[in-house]
Design an enzyme around this catalytic site. Structure first.
Site, PDB file in Angstrom:
ATOM      1  N   SER A   1       9.315   2.941   7.207  1.00 12.56           N
ATOM      2  CA  SER A   1       8.457   1.759   7.181  1.00 12.56           C
ATOM      3  C   SER A   1       7.984   1.456   5.772  1.00 12.56           C
ATOM      4  CB  SER A   1       7.234   1.969   8.089  1.00 12.56           C
ATOM      5  OG  SER A   1       6.421   3.018   7.572  1.00 12.56           O
ATOM      6  N   THR A   2       7.449   0.247   5.610  1.00 12.60           N
ATOM      7  CA  THR A   2       6.651  -0.092   4.437  1.00 12.60           C
ATOM      8  C   THR A   2       5.267  -0.496   4.932  1.00 12.60           C
ATOM      9  OG1 THR A   2       7.524  -2.358   4.499  1.00 12.60           O
ATOM     10  CG2 THR A   2       8.568  -0.800   2.974  1.00 12.60           C
ATOM     11  N   VAL A   3       4.248  -0.304   4.091  1.00 11.05           N
ATOM     12  CA  VAL A   3       2.858  -0.500   4.516  1.00 11.05           C
ATOM     13  C   VAL A   3       2.185  -1.476   3.568  1.00 11.05           C
ATOM     14  CG1 VAL A   3       0.681   0.645   5.063  1.00 11.05           C
ATOM     15  CG2 VAL A   3       2.845   1.859   5.413  1.00 11.05           C
TER      16      VAL A   3
ATOM     17  N   LYS B   1       1.935  -2.163   9.101  1.00 10.04           N
ATOM     18  CA  LYS B   1       3.086  -1.280   8.911  1.00 10.04           C
ATOM     19  C   LYS B   1       4.308  -1.964   9.515  1.00 10.04           C
ATOM     20  CE  LYS B   1       2.795   3.227   9.524  1.00 10.04           C
ATOM     21  NZ  LYS B   1       2.748   4.568  10.186  1.00 10.04           N
TER      22      LYS B   1
ATOM     23  N   ASP C   1     -17.158   0.612   1.888  1.00 11.06           N
ATOM     24  CA  ASP C   1     -17.489  -0.678   1.295  1.00 11.06           C
ATOM     25  C   ASP C   1     -16.230  -1.539   1.282  1.00 11.06           C
ATOM     26  OD1 ASP C   1     -18.310  -2.859  -0.116  1.00 11.06           O
ATOM     27  OD2 ASP C   1     -18.821  -1.785  -1.957  1.00 11.06           O
TER      28      ASP C   1
ATOM     29  N   LEU D   1       0.800  -1.212   0.000  1.00 10.96           N
ATOM     30  CA  LEU D   1       0.000   0.000   0.000  1.00 10.96           C
ATOM     31  C   LEU D   1       0.840   1.273   0.000  1.00 10.96           C
ATOM     32  CD1 LEU D   1      -2.799  -0.912   2.568  1.00 10.96           C
ATOM     33  CD2 LEU D   1      -2.918  -0.995   0.077  1.00 10.96           C
ATOM     34  N   GLY D   2       2.094   1.179   0.437  1.00  6.71           N
ATOM     35  CA  GLY D   2       2.899   2.389   0.481  1.00  6.71           C
ATOM     36  C   GLY D   2       4.224   2.165   1.180  1.00  6.71           C
TER      37      GLY D   2
END
Length: 376
Positions: free
Chosen positions: A59-61, A76, A156, A53-54
């Site tokens: 960090s990486t997510v 994370k 949703d 996600l990022g």
């Protein structure tokens, strides 16, 4: 317990391993500091990584699936450290006062945390409820520039399953190295949920006065820049700047970095041009101010004060709307911290509430609502 899904080991774009990619672009990047996450990997015997996600400088997510509870969460994975992350402490503090605070649904708190061993040290992992894209990316779709710590909620959750299935049928491009894989981030779809404040990694529990650096350079309050004691009023300053960033095309102050005295002089010169000179009494709280002003409060910085004003910079409003907006900003962006309003007082501001939510008083200090306004 659900069984882990099997993700493709081929059929994806292989990127040039000699070119920097994603988190590798950070000047401070060192691969030994990052845990080499693999899509499909299961953390803590419970959380399977679904897609990226990022990323950030620390960090990486990842989107992950909770195999025990049949739900999706955000994972994370921090760079290696043995210190407890401040965000965990902040989340515990906010959870403890949520009955009083009442705004917890608008803040993304840490649900759980755990440690994992990596090739070069220990990494702390944090889990959150999933959220949509940040406001910067959302408004970028509308050709604007916005902050990236305000996220849209997800109304949703089927979109999370769609993202997992898309990673299986259309796996993300990646750069494959001998000891790790660097994946391309998969963009979150547009969502219509309420905004959520995220990333409390640099937050502080500020009871009374504090010292030391706080806040990103571009939003840093003057008392922090001058090495003075500070308190929660730095948040009011940051709120004023965030309002400008959300409403206008870019940041209020053009100089975004504060690396040395020249950078500080540029920022102070911008502040003077937009907000007027600081009170002498405020400057006398810090010896650092003598680098930029004399003992009588006269500017002697190495940078000329720009020819501009809030009125000349603001170009999207007219007449009373513009006047009220700039009055709101001047309240929040007051040099002297004690003269800035509280968050509750700003909530009653005429511009913030809009024409249909005007606040009146009964003459003895009690707020009353407009008869046409039934929402208060």
């Amino acid at each position: 317990m659900s069984q882990p899904r099997v993700f493709p080991r081929s059929g994806f774009e292989i990127l040039d391993s000699s070119e920097r990619f994603e988190e590798e672009f950070f000047p401070s990047y060192a691969k030994e500091c990052y845990y080499p996450v693999h899509i499909g990997e299961v953390f803590n015997s419970q959380y399977q990584v679904v897609t990226k996600l990022g990323f950030g400088s620390s960090s990486t997510v990842w989107l992950c699936r909770d195999l025990h509870n049949e739900r999706y969460l955000v994972l994370k994975v921090h760079v290696q450290t043995r210190q407890q992350l401040p965000e965990v402490q902040i989340s515990k503090h906010l959870k403890a006062i949520h009955d009083i605070h009442g705004g917890e649904k608008y803040v993304r708190l840490v649900l759980d945390s755990f440690e994992i061993p990596g090739p070069h040290g220990v990494h702390q992992c944090l889990l959150y409820q999933p959220t949509g894209i940040d406001m910067r990316d959302f408004i970028h779709c509308l050709e604007d520039i916005q902050p990236n710590n305000i996220l849209l909620g997800i109304d949703d959750e089927s979109i999370l399953l769609d993202m997992q299935e898309d990673e299986i049928s259309n796996p993300a491009p990646r750069k494959q190295l001998s000891d790790r894989t660097v994946y391309a981030t998969r963009a979150m779809p547009l969502t219509g949920g309420e905004p959520i404040l995220a990333d409390l990694g640099e937050a502080r529990i500020a009871e009374g006065k504090k010292t030391g650096l706080i806040m990103p350079d571009v939003y840093r309050a003057p008392e922090v820049m001058l090495g003075m004691d500070w308190d929660s009023k730095v948040d009011i300053w940051a709120l004023g700047q965030t309002a400008w960033t959300l409403f206008e095309e870019g940041h209020l102050f053009k100089n975004r970095t504060l690396a040395d005295d020249t950078d500080h002089a540029r920022r102070f010169a911008e502040m003077i041009s937009l907000l007027g000179p600081p009170p002498v009494e405020f400057l006398r709280r810090s010896k650092e101010s003598l680098k930029f002003w004399d003992e009588n409060g006269n500017w002697r910085g190495s940078v000329e004060i720009p020819e501009q004003s809030l009125e000349s910079r603001e170009s999207r409003l007219a007449a009373d709307n513009k006047t009220r907006f700039l009055e709101f900003l001047r309240k929040a962006l007051c040099w002297t911290p004690e003269e800035r309003p509280t968050a509750k007082e700003l909530l009653m501001d005429e511009w913030l509430r809009g024409d249909d939510h005007l606040i009146m008083t009964d003459g003895i200090g009690n707020c009353t609502q407009n008869q046409d306004d039934m929402s208060l």
